[in-house]
Design an enzyme around this catalytic site. Structure first.
Site, mmCIF file in Angstrom:
data_model
loop_
_atom_site.group_PDB
_atom_site.id
_atom_site.type_symbol
_atom_site.label_atom_id
_atom_site.label_comp_id
_atom_site.label_asym_id
_atom_site.label_seq_id
_atom_site.Cartn_x
_atom_site.Cartn_y
_atom_site.Cartn_z
ATOM 1 N N HIS A 199 0.829 -1.204 0.000
ATOM 2 C CA HIS A 199 0.000 0.000 0.000
ATOM 3 C C HIS A 199 0.866 1.256 0.000
ATOM 4 O O HIS A 199 2.073 1.191 0.218
ATOM 5 C CB HIS A 199 -0.891 0.015 1.248
ATOM 6 C CG HIS A 199 -0.127 0.206 2.531
ATOM 7 N ND1 HIS A 199 0.547 -0.813 3.163
ATOM 8 C CD2 HIS A 199 0.096 1.317 3.279
ATOM 9 C CE1 HIS A 199 1.141 -0.350 4.253
ATOM 10 N NE2 HIS A 199 0.886 0.952 4.349
ATOM 11 N N ASP A 257 0.412 5.322 1.833
ATOM 12 C CA ASP A 257 -0.296 5.809 3.020
ATOM 13 C C ASP A 257 -1.363 6.853 2.691
ATOM 14 O O ASP A 257 -1.115 7.794 1.921
ATOM 15 C CB ASP A 257 0.707 6.404 4.024
ATOM 16 C CG ASP A 257 1.638 5.331 4.586
ATOM 17 O OD1 ASP A 257 1.202 4.169 4.700
ATOM 18 O OD2 ASP A 257 2.795 5.655 4.907
ATOM 19 N N HIS A 313 4.681 0.211 0.100
ATOM 20 C CA HIS A 313 5.416 -0.544 1.116
ATOM 21 C C HIS A 313 4.520 -1.583 1.757
ATOM 22 O O HIS A 313 3.291 -1.550 1.607
ATOM 23 C CB HIS A 313 6.023 0.387 2.168
ATOM 24 C CG HIS A 313 5.017 1.269 2.840
ATOM 25 N ND1 HIS A 313 4.534 2.418 2.268
ATOM 26 C CD2 HIS A 313 4.389 1.159 4.036
ATOM 27 C CE1 HIS A 313 3.663 2.989 3.079
ATOM 28 N NE2 HIS A 313 3.546 2.238 4.169
ATOM 29 N N ARG A 358 5.562 7.005 13.580
ATOM 30 C CA ARG A 358 5.617 7.512 12.201
ATOM 31 C C ARG A 358 5.293 8.993 12.169
ATOM 32 O O ARG A 358 4.273 9.403 12.718
ATOM 33 C CB ARG A 358 4.635 6.751 11.310
ATOM 34 C CG ARG A 358 4.845 7.064 9.828
ATOM 35 C CD ARG A 358 3.858 6.325 8.960
ATOM 36 N NE ARG A 358 2.738 7.183 8.621
ATOM 37 C CZ ARG A 358 1.597 6.755 8.073
ATOM 38 N NH1 ARG A 358 1.423 5.470 7.821
ATOM 39 N NH2 ARG A 358 0.638 7.597 7.792
HETATM 40 C C1 OGA Z 1 3.478 2.601 7.876
HETATM 41 C C2 OGA Z 1 3.578 1.165 7.532
HETATM 42 C C3 OGA Z 1 4.912 -0.810 7.845
HETATM 43 C C4 OGA Z 1 5.779 -1.344 8.920
HETATM 44 O O1 OGA Z 1 4.142 3.038 8.827
HETATM 45 O O2 OGA Z 1 2.759 3.320 7.165
HETATM 46 O O3 OGA Z 1 2.862 0.700 6.699
HETATM 47 O O4 OGA Z 1 6.569 -2.264 8.615
HETATM 48 N N1 OGA Z 1 4.533 0.497 8.184
HETATM 49 O O5 OGA Z 1 5.693 -0.855 10.055
HETATM 50 MN MN MN Z 2 1.899 2.357 5.573
#
Ligand code: OGA
Ligand code: MN
Length: 275
Positions: free
Chosen positions: A98, A100, A252, A266
């Site tokens: 996906h 974000d 990702h 994040r």
């Molecule tokens: C995000 C995500 C993936 C992860 O932070 O948007 O999809 O491995 N993270 O934490």
């Molecule tokens: Mn993500």
């Protein structure tokens, strides 16, 4: 001027950046090199960074406005930071390819992730270069997709959140606040001018103007196209590692191969309307 050391992770995507301390004031020249590396490599990894949530936010703010997206938890005292706290990653959403928050009319330009607690093994994150994915399509497929729009709909992901504990009231509020939005299927990066495939396996995309049968045929192909390893890189986390990705031209996927608690912060940087 200090030159940063830039070590590409693969020929198509990702680089480790050495020679900068994200917790210290940064010269314009250093930040300029980071911006250029970000444009060139789309995913940047900084190791050996022992930073605080405040420093994490300050680094994000160098790129633009930061915020915590809808339906996300945040750590105490830091409403602008998104908290990812997982022990059962399978099916949580981040384990699917996906990008974000494409349910927004102006989805984020970047996300910057920092671990606070990691499982003993596993919990890597994989990334794919969606410009390379686009360029690997045949000219005939590219011209079909050019000019198409996809509808990005948060409702499926909200139902997952409802199953995982958000309140029915929050579910209803978010559903109303974030109606489906349309974005171009092929978007042009405002910095590099490079075209990329802009779909999201997480917020159900629907190709506007195609019939249901055509969507059923084409969407799975396009969403799976990202899985080719030659478009990808993979980050193995350590506690002092900070990684950021260009959310406009990459996807990702968090590898759901752990069953111990994993906590990440994040910082999400605002973006513009995809064109
Ligand atoms: C995000 C995500 C993936 C992860 O932070 O948007 O999809 O491995 N993270 O934490
Ligand atoms: Mn993500």
């Amino acid at each position: 001027m200090t030159e940063l050391e830039i070590r590409p992770l693969t020929p198509v995507l990702g680089a480790e950046i050495h020679g900068v301390d994200l917790g210290s004031p940064m010269s314009d020249s250093t930040f300029g090199q980071i911006e250029k590396a970000f444009l060139d490599h789309m995913v940047l990894v900084f190791r050996g960074q022992d930073i605080t949530p405040e420093q994490h936010l300050d680094f994000g703010r160098k790129f633009g406005e930061v915020y915590c997206p809808a339906m996300s938890a945040f750590p105490p005292d830091y409403p602008e930071i998104m908290l990812l706290d997982t022990t059962t990653p399978k099916g949580a959403g981040a384990d699917r390819w996906h990008c974000d928050a494409t349910f927004m009319t102006e989805p984020p330009m970047a996300s910057i992730l920092r671990p606070l607690r990691l499982p003993g093994e596993g919990g890597d994150t994989c990334f794919a270069n969606m410009a390379a994915a686009y360029e690997a399509l045949s000219p005939a497929m590219r011209s079909l997709l050019e000019g198409l729009e996809a509808e990005h709909d948060l409702s499926g992901q909200l139902r997952v959140s409802l199953d995982r504990g958000i309140s029915p009231d929050d579910y209803e509020t978010l559903l109303k606040r974030w109606p489906p939005v349309r974005h171009p299927v092929v978007r042009t990066h405002p910095g590099s001018g490079r075209k990329s495939l802009f779909l999201n396996g997480n917020t159900g995309s629907l190709l506007v103007g195609l019939s249901d049968a055509e969507n059923d045929l084409l969407l799975p192909f396009l969403l799976d196209h990202v899985r080719a390893p030659e478009f990808q890189c993979r980050i193995r986390w350590e506690l002092d590692c900070v990684a950021m990705w260009d959310n406009r031209c990459t996807q990702h996927c968090g590898v759901p191969d752990f069953d111990e608690r994993r906590i990440m912060h994040r910082v999400t940087v605002a973006g513009d309307k995809p064109r």
